[in-house]
Design a protein around this motif. Structure first.
Motif, short mmCIF file in Angstrom:
data_model
loop_
_atom_site.label_atom_id
_atom_site.label_comp_id
_atom_site.label_asym_id
_atom_site.label_seq_id
_atom_site.Cartn_x
_atom_site.Cartn_y
_atom_site.Cartn_z
N GLN A 256 0.84 -1.21 0.00
CA GLN A 256 0.00 0.00 0.00
C GLN A 256 0.87 1.25 0.00
O GLN A 256 0.58 2.23 -0.70
CB GLN A 256 -0.92 0.00 1.22
CG GLN A 256 -2.02 -1.06 1.16
CD GLN A 256 -2.82 -1.12 2.45
OE1 GLN A 256 -2.41 -0.61 3.50
NE2 GLN A 256 -3.98 -1.78 2.39
N MET A 257 1.94 1.24 0.78
CA MET A 257 2.86 2.39 0.80
C MET A 257 3.53 2.57 -0.54
O MET A 257 3.73 3.70 -1.01
CB MET A 257 3.90 2.19 1.90
CG MET A 257 3.36 2.30 3.31
SD MET A 257 2.95 4.00 3.78
CE MET A 257 4.59 4.64 4.12
N TRP A 258 3.90 1.47 -1.21
CA TRP A 258 4.51 1.57 -2.53
C TRP A 258 3.55 2.24 -3.51
O TRP A 258 3.96 3.08 -4.31
CB TRP A 258 4.86 0.18 -3.05
CG TRP A 258 5.96 -0.51 -2.31
CD1 TRP A 258 6.74 0.00 -1.31
CD2 TRP A 258 6.40 -1.85 -2.50
NE1 TRP A 258 7.63 -0.94 -0.88
CE2 TRP A 258 7.45 -2.09 -1.58
CE3 TRP A 258 6.02 -2.88 -3.35
CZ2 TRP A 258 8.12 -3.32 -1.50
CZ3 TRP A 258 6.68 -4.11 -3.28
CH2 TRP A 258 7.71 -4.32 -2.37
N THR A 259 2.27 1.87 -3.43
CA THR A 259 1.27 2.48 -4.31
C THR A 259 1.19 3.99 -4.06
O THR A 259 1.10 4.78 -5.00
CB THR A 259 -0.10 1.83 -4.08
OG1 THR A 259 -0.01 0.43 -4.37
CG2 THR A 259 -1.16 2.46 -4.97
N THR A 260 1.23 4.38 -2.79
CA THR A 260 1.19 5.81 -2.44
C THR A 260 2.40 6.54 -3.01
O THR A 260 2.27 7.64 -3.56
CB THR A 260 1.15 5.97 -0.92
OG1 THR A 260 -0.03 5.34 -0.40
CG2 THR A 260 1.14 7.44 -0.53
N VAL A 261 3.58 5.96 -2.88
CA VAL A 261 4.79 6.60 -3.40
C VAL A 261 4.71 6.77 -4.92
O VAL A 261 5.05 7.82 -5.47
CB VAL A 261 6.04 5.79 -3.00
CG1 VAL A 261 7.29 6.34 -3.70
CG2 VAL A 261 6.24 5.84 -1.49
N ARG A 262 4.25 5.72 -5.61
CA ARG A 262 4.13 5.82 -7.07
C ARG A 262 3.17 6.94 -7.47
O ARG A 262 3.41 7.66 -8.45
CB ARG A 262 3.64 4.49 -7.64
CG ARG A 262 4.64 3.35 -7.54
CD ARG A 262 4.17 2.16 -8.36
NE ARG A 262 5.00 0.98 -8.14
CZ ARG A 262 4.69 -0.01 -7.32
NH1 ARG A 262 3.54 0.02 -6.64
NH2 ARG A 262 5.50 -1.03 -7.17
N GLU A 263 2.08 7.09 -6.73
CA GLU A 263 1.11 8.14 -7.03
C GLU A 263 1.72 9.51 -6.79
O GLU A 263 1.48 10.46 -7.56
CB GLU A 263 -0.15 7.95 -6.19
CG GLU A 263 -1.23 8.99 -6.43
CD GLU A 263 -1.76 9.00 -7.85
OE1 GLU A 263 -2.34 10.04 -8.25
OE2 GLU A 263 -1.59 7.99 -8.57
N LEU A 264 2.50 9.66 -5.74
CA LEU A 264 3.16 10.94 -5.47
C LEU A 264 4.09 11.32 -6.61
O LEU A 264 4.12 12.47 -7.06
CB LEU A 264 3.95 10.85 -4.16
CG LEU A 264 3.15 10.78 -2.87
CD1 LEU A 264 4.06 10.48 -1.69
CD2 LEU A 264 2.39 12.08 -2.63
N VAL A 265 4.86 10.35 -7.09
CA VAL A 265 5.79 10.63 -8.19
C VAL A 265 5.02 10.94 -9.46
O VAL A 265 5.41 11.82 -10.25
CB VAL A 265 6.75 9.44 -8.38
CG1 VAL A 265 7.64 9.66 -9.60
CG2 VAL A 265 7.61 9.25 -7.13
N ARG A 266 3.92 10.23 -9.67
CA ARG A 266 3.11 10.48 -10.88
C ARG A 266 2.61 11.92 -10.92
O ARG A 266 2.47 12.51 -12.00
CB ARG A 266 1.92 9.52 -10.91
CG ARG A 266 1.14 9.54 -12.23
CD ARG A 266 -0.14 8.74 -12.13
NE ARG A 266 -1.09 9.36 -11.22
CZ ARG A 266 -1.86 10.41 -11.54
NH1 ARG A 266 -1.79 10.96 -12.73
NH2 ARG A 266 -2.71 10.89 -10.65
N THR A 267 2.37 12.50 -9.75
CA THR A 267 1.86 13.88 -9.69
C THR A 267 2.98 14.91 -9.53
O THR A 267 2.70 16.07 -9.26
CB THR A 267 0.85 14.02 -8.54
OG1 THR A 267 1.47 13.62 -7.30
CG2 THR A 267 -0.38 13.16 -8.79
N GLY A 268 4.24 14.46 -9.68
CA GLY A 268 5.34 15.42 -9.76
C GLY A 268 6.30 15.48 -8.59
O GLY A 268 7.29 16.23 -8.63
N THR A 269 6.06 14.71 -7.53
CA THR A 269 6.96 14.73 -6.38
C THR A 269 8.23 13.94 -6.68
O THR A 269 8.19 12.90 -7.33
CB THR A 269 6.27 14.13 -5.14
OG1 THR A 269 5.10 14.88 -4.85
CG2 THR A 269 7.18 14.13 -3.93
#
Length: 321
Positions: free
Chosen positions: A176-189
């Motif tokens: 679940q944390m990996w999914t969150t990190v991927r989403e953050l990067v997808r939005t520019g982080t």
């Protein structure tokens, strides 16, 4: 703010604690919008490096810049651009999830109403709305880590430091944390990740940096680092009676210097050239040999790690907390 290609750039970054040099001339570049995983044995200098880039420690020598800002001269500007999640939650267990996030938002200058809205947004984003009014002392470990990550994102920082963020989490919560990190990067982080889990680096990182004894000893994509260890391993299983003929054909088509066989019919080779595998399988079939199992695997990041850093040094001085 001026646009920069790199979120982080360090040159000759150095830090000593007494006679112990924890970081010894680190050069590191992290492009914007990527995940950079920093690996290394305990005491290698990972956490000290992160703390210097995050303005928590002053370097003894060298430079570090975050989006072009010097971490020493422009520390205030750097702090406004980063979020930091450590190995242990920085939240108050006696307060609720909503109260914790609201306090963080108020400390960052948000009004009461705006702080409450931001807290609600993050609770929804991290799947914690149902526990919003529950004291943290009743949270599971995974819920606490998600809340800690949410707190680090209150100010929507473009650069996030994750220092072993999934230590102690169960496999489901890690994913679940990996999914969150991927989403953050997808939005520019941009994310700088230190981790003790090599599969985590393999899953998330665009680039992997290995630090040992305070120095960068390897830097590249996961596939590039794996290629430095050796060729892919080809394994197949045939009937034991077919082993001699199969070994001859496997040698001919892979160019492998040695074909390892076992009595139960397994053959294993280091296949530097896999382009002729279709022809090899046709040749085996034409020889009347049934291939019962077939596998091709790259070296793992675990193998890369141990090949680069060597065995654990029991006398290595741990990094200061």
């Amino acid at each position: 703010m001026v646009e920069f290609e790199s979120a982080i750039e360090t040159r000759g970054l150095t830090k000593s604690f007494g006679a112990f040099r924890a970081v010894d001339g680190i050069d590191l570049t992290v492009p914007m919008g990527t995940v950079c995983a920093v690996l290394g044995p305990n005491g290698a200098g990972k956490t000290t490096t992160v703390r210097m880039i995050a303005t928590l420690l002053r370097p003894d020598a060298g430079t570090a810049r975050v989006f072009g800002y010097d971490v020493v001269r422009d520390a205030t500007a750097v702090r406004s651009l980063i979020g930091l999640t450590g190995q242990y939650a920085s939240v108050d267990e006696d307060l609720t999830a909503t109260e914790n996030l609201t306090i963080f938002a108020r400390l960052l200058g948000s009004s009461g109403a705006r702080a409450a809205r931001r807290a609600d947004e993050l609770l929804e984003e991290f799947g914690l709305q149902s526990a919003a009014s529950r004291p943290l002392k009743h949270f599971s470990g995974g819920m606490r880590r998600r809340l800690d990550l949410a707190a680090s994102l209150i100010g929507r920082p473009p650069l996030l430091f994750l220092d072993e963020p999934t230590t102690g989490l169960d496999p489901r919560t890690r994913v679940q944390m990996w999914t969150t990190v991927r989403e953050l990067v997808r939005t520019g982080t941009t994310v700088l990740l230190t981790t003790q889990y090599l599969d985590e680096a393999d899953e998330l990182a665009d680039r992997v940096v290995v630090i040992d004894h305070g120095r960068v000893v390897a830097d590249g994509t996961a596939d590039e680092l794996k290629a430095t260890v050796g060729a892919a391993a080809l394994t197949l299983r045939v009937a034991p009676a077919d082993l001699p003929t199969a070994a001859t054909l496997v040698h001919r088509y892979t160019g492998a210097e040695a074909v390892l066989t076992t009595d139960d019919g397994h053959l294993t080779v280091a296949a530097a050239d896999t382009s002729a595998l279709p022809e090899m399988l046709i040749a085996l079939r034409e020889a009347g040999i049934e291939v019962r199992e077939l596998g091709l695997a790259q070296p793992s990041l675990d193998e890369v790690f141990f090949a680069i850093t060597g065995p654990t040094d029991p006398l290595r001085v741990p990094e200061p907390a």
